[in-house]
Design an enzyme around this catalytic site. Sequence first.
Site, mmCIF file in Angstrom:
data_model
loop_
_atom_site.group_PDB
_atom_site.id
_atom_site.type_symbol
_atom_site.label_atom_id
_atom_site.label_comp_id
_atom_site.label_asym_id
_atom_site.label_seq_id
_atom_site.Cartn_x
_atom_site.Cartn_y
_atom_site.Cartn_z
ATOM 1 N N SER A 45 28.275 11.189 9.642
ATOM 2 C CA SER A 45 28.963 11.933 10.706
ATOM 3 C C SER A 45 30.463 11.706 10.625
ATOM 4 C CB SER A 45 28.492 11.428 12.068
ATOM 5 O OG SER A 45 28.936 10.098 12.272
ATOM 6 N N ASP A 46 31.224 12.704 11.032
ATOM 7 C CA ASP A 46 32.627 12.413 11.320
ATOM 8 C C ASP A 46 32.609 11.505 12.553
ATOM 9 O OD1 ASP A 46 35.338 12.273 11.553
ATOM 10 O OD2 ASP A 46 35.705 14.421 11.413
ATOM 11 N N TRP A 47 33.730 10.879 12.848
ATOM 12 C CA TRP A 47 33.768 9.861 13.910
ATOM 13 C C TRP A 47 33.558 10.499 15.285
ATOM 14 C CZ3 TRP A 47 33.943 8.487 9.318
ATOM 15 C CH2 TRP A 47 34.103 7.169 8.911
ATOM 16 N N GLY A 48 32.385 10.313 15.832
ATOM 17 C CA GLY A 48 32.101 10.903 17.135
ATOM 18 C C GLY A 48 31.462 12.275 17.040
#
Length: 813
Positions: A227-230
């Site tokens: 995932s991208d962060w968040g």
Amino acid sequence: MSIVEKVNLTTGTGWGSGSCVGNTGSVPRLGIPELCLQDGPNGVRYTDFVTNFPSGIAAASTFNKGLVYLRGKAIGKEHKQKGVHMALAPVLGPIGLKAAGGRNWESFGADPYLQGILGAATIEGIQDEGVLAIARSFVGNEQEHFRQVGEWEDNGWDRLEKSISSNIGDRAMHEIYMWPFADAIRAGVGGIMCSLNQVNNTYACENSYLLNYLLKEELGFQGFVVSDWGAQHSGVYSALAGLDMTVPGEIFDDWLSGKSFWGPLLTRSVYNNTLPQQRLDDMVTRILAPFFAIDTLKLPSDEDTPNFSSWTYHTYGQQYPYQHYGPIIQQNYHQNARTKFSDDIALNVAREAIVLLKNDGHNLPIDKDDGIRKILIAGSGAGLDARGYNCKDQRCYEGPLTSGWGSAAVNNPFVISPYEAIAKRAREREMLVEYSNDNWDFDSLDELSDLVDLAIVIVTADSGEGFIEVDDNYGDRQNFSLWNNGDEIINHVASRCSKTIVVVNSVGPVNMEKFIELENVVGVVYAGPLGQYVGQAIAEVLFGEVNPSGKLPFTIARKKSHYVPIVDSLKDSNDPQDNFDRDIYLDYRFFDKHNIKPRFEFGYGLSYTKFQLSDLKIVEINSPTEYLPYPEEYLPIYRTIEDDICDPEDALFPHDEFDPVPGFIYPYLYNENVQTLPDDDRFDYPLGYSETNTNSPPLSGGFGGNQALWEVLFSVKAKVKNIGKYKGGFASQLYIEFPSTFVSSPPKVLRGIDKVFIKKGDTATIEFNILHRDLTIWDTRSQQWIIQTGTYKIFVGSSSRRVELCGEIDIGA
Ligand code: NOJ
């Protein structure tokens, strides 16, 4: 591995809970350390003794695959030296749909072919140095506004309830947005990051169609999706939708809370039968597979750990600084990652990235013999920002641009400013040098401009990532104007000095209409964010030590209305929709289709010398077929990993072994009260999810999809002669015009680049391979890549509008 060991590799330990911006849990029993994921695409973030390489967009403007491979290698080497296991690089999306998009400078320009070929070269470079590459962001992250709930608090944007949805049609998805990722997968990329936005109204990181079907089935991706962060918004659902790793680990904006969608909850979901154990096995296999499948990668051992901390630059500090927890330890070893190799590559990329746009009267290169005895160096880009060149995440904007701002920014080990480098050369030629770096003091500027023989004005325009706002630009640029009064400065200087050279040092296209046609603006140069050598590279080009050979990796329009606007208002909704109405007509394809005259077209760039093209030869190597051949059948999958759920007690927190760090994410169950769900109470699986192997011929079959897509069908060659006065590089380009037998296509699409360096009077051969995929269109009805019958025009030239040679390929029924 036990369930908790497996879960530990899938879930980040939390923001700030390890050396890197992302750290998975470890498996001490097998000597597997926490895996370190670190930005990024232009060098190693948040540390010292590293190189700030020219940004992606600058690398793209070299149009030089070989050099971009070496840039990847140098970036990989420095990550390796710092103990990084996985580099969050390269960036292949944004692809540059929106010229004002904040992060376009991180990737390789507004064309899928260019992004693909340079992305693959970068991946090979990084992975050849033993560091796993993570290509990103999949997919449709074309603007910063509204990319993430919780980031948008001003201007009434706090109403945002969901990240923006990039609504992408099937054909554009295949021909534009997925295209470079196919190249990345074929190059053996280990990981792919899913993006923050939604795609067609489902979050990218829980979009089963996107991850399970398009990426893993159709493109045959066998690595892991992180995932991208968040960007993760659900637990079991995202796991079933194809997400394999979540970082930094906790729920977005709940940093240090220790609350995660996965970690203990993923363990619980396996124990209570919500998530098939087979899926967890698949996640871990995918995370570890690249270390075994790619020759140059090796699973790190527990001695192979980062030697720096992303959270402090001090040598010593508390082990968990964010949590204010743990003993004081050595956090940074200040290991020198810089080498002569990385220095040379950083400088060479910067040199080759520079694009000469205008040179009326051939005032460039600057020559003393032309009577130039006194020069002025002006503009805020000429000297360094008074705040330095390492403001956090490069958010300062008053000096020359070494990069844009955000997570892809790197600390400069030093910066050579344009003033320093130009003045040095001028002094060596016994010229007098005047200097003005104040973009608001017109009186002294006017006075100086009156008295010099030639003036160089260095102007900038900056952008970056959405979590930082700079001068009212929320990541994306709010307009195409030059920053810091740039237009006024140019106009003041040019109204007094008859030889004014403008250097535009920017993250992307700017509005040049206010100065480009001024008679006294005799020269214009475009320089992307060039890293630490920004000034040296510019000076070498201005004084002719280097002959410019860069090409524009985007179109510079005459009117703002020709660009796709940023969706920057929520209107009545809290759930913004971004319909990608340009479809497949990205950048120059749109200008060509509508016959719009750009200011400077994609691929444009002049040289101090002249090249002449001749002798186009097209030879058929393999005959084209309308449909792709069926790939070989997959081997059946023999499951070798047995479900091994035993007693939930095995997964309880081992309190007798160690105390938990506050906010750290562990894989253990909170308690042994795990109920197995009855079969008729099972979780709804995402549409299309299957626990058994699905095979989707004829598309799939290998890394990047059906391998026949990469078969060479035609070879194209031509001759280039340097008929000018200087040696120089020529970045040749091959474009194809498709027939419109079934559907219409853009008038021209880029399908080849080949850069050659030629001495004065010499001739070189340029060569291109036209692959099966280069002639295909994505047929939305049959859901296949097909080659239409008809006549294909082959153009070879020096830009998307200057095509000196033309040939044809006829494909019959
Ligand atoms: C968020 C950014 O979107 C991503 O590109 C980056 O890798 C992470 N932050 C980590 O810094």
